[in-house]
Design an enzyme around this catalytic site. Structure first.
Site, PDB file in Angstrom:
ATOM      1  NE  ARG A 363      -3.492  -2.158   2.914  1.00 20.59           N
ATOM      2  CZ  ARG A 363      -4.597  -2.616   2.316  1.00 20.59           C
ATOM      3  NH1 ARG A 363      -5.108  -1.935   1.305  1.00 20.59           N
ATOM      4  NH2 ARG A 363      -5.169  -3.733   2.715  1.00 20.59           N
ATOM      5  CG  HIS A 423       1.207  -8.453   3.914  1.00 20.73           C
ATOM      6  ND1 HIS A 423       1.498  -8.539   5.262  1.00 20.73           N
ATOM      7  CD2 HIS A 423       0.336  -7.425   3.797  1.00 20.73           C
ATOM      8  CE1 HIS A 423       0.830  -7.612   5.923  1.00 20.73           C
ATOM      9  NE2 HIS A 423       0.123  -6.920   5.073  1.00 20.73           N
TER      10      HIS A 423
END
Length: 677
Positions: A363, A423
């Protein structure tokens, strides 16, 4: 083998949201911060209905079929709905009976379900006629109407009678185009008015000559899941862009409405809006109260005391790269400034000796300075490789945007395989120094995102440890192949813990070592801080450790399926949950190891998705000073008796008993780092 039990993950998540609500209820929290906690609660609940409620509805449906063995507690949905209902009642009570009166005491009038005072009506009418009216789009509803309420947007259902005919109209409340709150200041007071009420007050201008018989607010929440094929086919970014266009067209999981809609009109809406699968919930007059985050009042005495960002004294002067070569450096956000992380990438972008840069992005900020530095690096002739995780939920569009911009300047973009998210939070810089290639890099517990770094507690290690960084390089080589890990091609990681390779097994081995020490009568303890704890293999190993006598302290912010304090199963396990001004986000794993304290940080929670469906990286802390700093931070959090609650065997949030001086751990950590020499 001990008989084990587990909390339900969804009920546990709702209990975490209850903990958020508890902050809004606490009189010791500054008034405007309490309003922000109401916003966070509402935002979380919306996400629950978008992400988890579709799963619960699907499981309930599947469990009713005879040809499968899916186990589903038939009371789960009703229990969840009752929890949500109870929390919503508490929400309304604290807002109306506590927060609004306290705002009034400070000469701030939040108009909430009441008529407008006469002195502000002219100002509101001018605003409506000049600004609001341009965005209104009434839709007349009948059995042939083709209308699709957008996800989580606000509407009025207006019924009226005109020229002898009864009409039903859906009228948008344009809160996506205009601020949700409008502020009117007089000589004596400030008035805050909902955009909803401004529209409602002027219905006679929208439907002239009509007799208004009803006006009811509502919103529809839709399933947010994106459906991608398990096998890679074609461009992943193109697949995602197509699916993103469909996301807000998902089936309705909740129809939240103001009470009182006539039964015949309700039946019409169920058909026109296709609400067969939706939870139909009668709520209050106002929805989307997550908009309280933009409450238009800024009074310092009603907010948290300002904590200026601290500078890490290790990285003030000289070359950051040279400082990293000399010694590991750690940055603790948001207590310490994120500038040194930005500086790491900025220096790499213009350093003539830098040859290659590698980074994972999950992100990123909407105006990411880090990505702009990577673009500059590519334009400056460096080889830049970026793993962009396009499947980061609700950040897909932003990640696609940046991936396209990076591709345009020649950056090598790697996308993860469809069924496996990356991730991990790692970065590597390779620098030519004479005839040697020198490595420096970052390992982080949180995203490389300067926006969230302002309020997420994370830890970023800067290191030149070549063994660890070579393993990062090997990981990037593997990820570039775009294949799923298999036993035939697994990389042997000696330092890093990498999900899909060795992460779960190493954690199991570390717990086993503490179990053996406890069985030998030696000191044995484990302290783990994470966001979510769900995965049963690791939880069962913690139960086993508890039975063996290992003392276990868990700090779990959100979902927690482990049941603590059960005799013969988990009576040596204590779980606390900390909610304060910053979002607790860092993952820390400490294993006593006869006083040596093996410390790992990383990106991985202990959830099924992190263990089995993601590439995660946890990393050891070898520097003794940094290790002690982490131990000191965790020690403060374990002593928190102000912002911490204990999770008991019933899943309840139980305030910690204050037996000594009050300790709020985030304030304590700030002071610890402020006094760092």
């Amino acid at each position: 083998m001990i008989e084990t039990s587990f909390f339900n993950r969804d009920l546990s998540w709702l209990k975490f949201n209850e903990r958020i609500l508890m902050e809004a209820e606490r009189n010791t929290v500054p008034l405007l911060e309490r309003i922000k906690f109401l916003s966070i609660f509402s935002s979380n609940l919306d996400e629950f209905y978008r992400v988890r409620m579709p799963v619960l509805l699907a499981l309930q449906k599947l469990s009713n079929k005879e040809d499968n063995d899916i186990q589903f507690d038939e009371n789960l949905l009703s229990t969840a709905n009752q929890l949500i209902s109870d929390q919503q009642q508490r929400y309304g009570k604290v807002l109306k009976e506590s927060l609004i009166p306290q705002l009034k005491e400070n000469k701030i009038n939040l108009i909430y379900g009441q008529p407008f005072p006469g002195e502000i009506k002219k100002s509101l009418s001018r605003y409506f006629l000049s600004q609001v009216m341009a965005f209104l789009q009434p839709v007349y509803i009948n059995t042939d109407t083709d209308f699709f309420p957008s996800n989580n947007e606000l509407y009025f259902l207006v019924t009226f009678r005109k020229d002898g005919e009864d009409e039903t109209v859906v009228l948008n409340i344009p809160s996506n185009q205009l601020p949700r709150f409008y502020k009117v200041e007089t000589d004596q007071e400030t008035f805050i008015v909902f955009l909803d009420d401004i529209v409602r007050f002027h219905l006679d201008k929208i439907f002239p000559g009509a007799e208004i018989t009803g006006c009811f607010s509502f919103k529809v929440t839709r399933d947010a899941e994106i459906d991608l094929k398990d096998e890679y086919s074609g461009s992943l970014s193109e697949q995602l862009e197509k699916q993103l266009l469909k996301r807000d067209l998902g089936f309705a999981t909740r129809f939240l409405h103001q009470p009182g809609i006539p039964a015949n009109v309700f039946e019409l809406l169920k058909k026109v809006f296709n609400l067969k699968k939706a939870n139909r919930i009668a709520g209050g007059q106002y929805h989307n109260l997550k908009d309280f985050m933009a409450f238009p009042v800024n009074i310092p005495k009603l907010s948290n005391q300002n904590w200026p960002k601290l500078c890490n004294t290790d990285v003030i002067e000289g070359s950051l790269t040279e400082a990293i070569y000399k010694n590991d450096i750690i940055v603790h956000t948001p207590y310490q400034s994120y500038d040194s992380i930005l500086r790491f990438f900025n220096e790499a972008a213009i350093d003539a000796d830098v040859r290659e840069i590698y980074i994972t992005l999950y992100r990123v900020a909407s105006d990411s300075k880090i990505v702009n530095a990577l673009i500059s690096a590519a334009k400056n002739g460096k080889k830049v490789t970026v793993l962009v995780e396009l499947k980061a939920r609700f950040d897909e569009a932003n990640n696609i945007k940046w991936a396209k911009k990076m591709k345009e300047v020649g950056i090598d973009i790697i996308y993860s395989v469809t069924a496996l998210k990356v991730h991990a939070k790692v970065a590597l810089v390779k620098r030519q120094v004479g005839d040697r290639m020198r490595y420096s890099g970052l390992f982080s517990t949180g995203n490389f995102n300067e926006s969230t770094a302002a309020f997420y507690t994370d830890h970023i290690l800067m290191t030149a440890n070549k063994e660890m960084l070579r393993e990062v390089e090997l990981l990037f080589i593997f990820l570039a192949k775009r294949v799923k890990p298999s036993s035939s091609d697994l990389i042997k990681f000696e330092h890093l813990l990498v999900a899909q390779f060795n992460l779960q097994q190493v954690f199991l081995n570390l717990i086993d070592r503490e179990i053996e020490h406890a069985k030998q009568g030696k000191p044995a303890s484990i302290t783990i801080k994470m966001n979510n704890l769900e995965e049963k293999v690791l939880i069962n190993k913690l139960y086993e450790a508890s039975v063996a006598g290992v003392k276990i302290d868990l700090i779990v912010r959100s979902i927690c399926r482990l049941v603590p304090g059960v005799e013969g199963m988990s009576d040596n396990i204590k779980i606390t949950r900390i909610v304060d001004r910053y979002l607790e986000h860092g993952r820390i794993f400490i294993f006593h190891n006869l006083g040596k304290n093996d410390v790992y940080l990383g990106s991985a929670d202990w959830m099924n998705r992190n263990i089995y469906r993601r590439i995660e990286v946890c990393f050891p802390i070898y520097n003794e000073e940094i290790k002690q700093e982490i131990l000191d931070i965790i020690a403060i959090q374990k002593q928190d008796n102000v912002q911490a609650v204990c999770i008991d065997e019933h899943m309840d949030n139980v305030p910690v008993e204050i037996t000594g001086p009050p300790i709020a751990s985030q304030e304590g950590i700030y002071q610890l780092l402020k006094n760092k020499k």
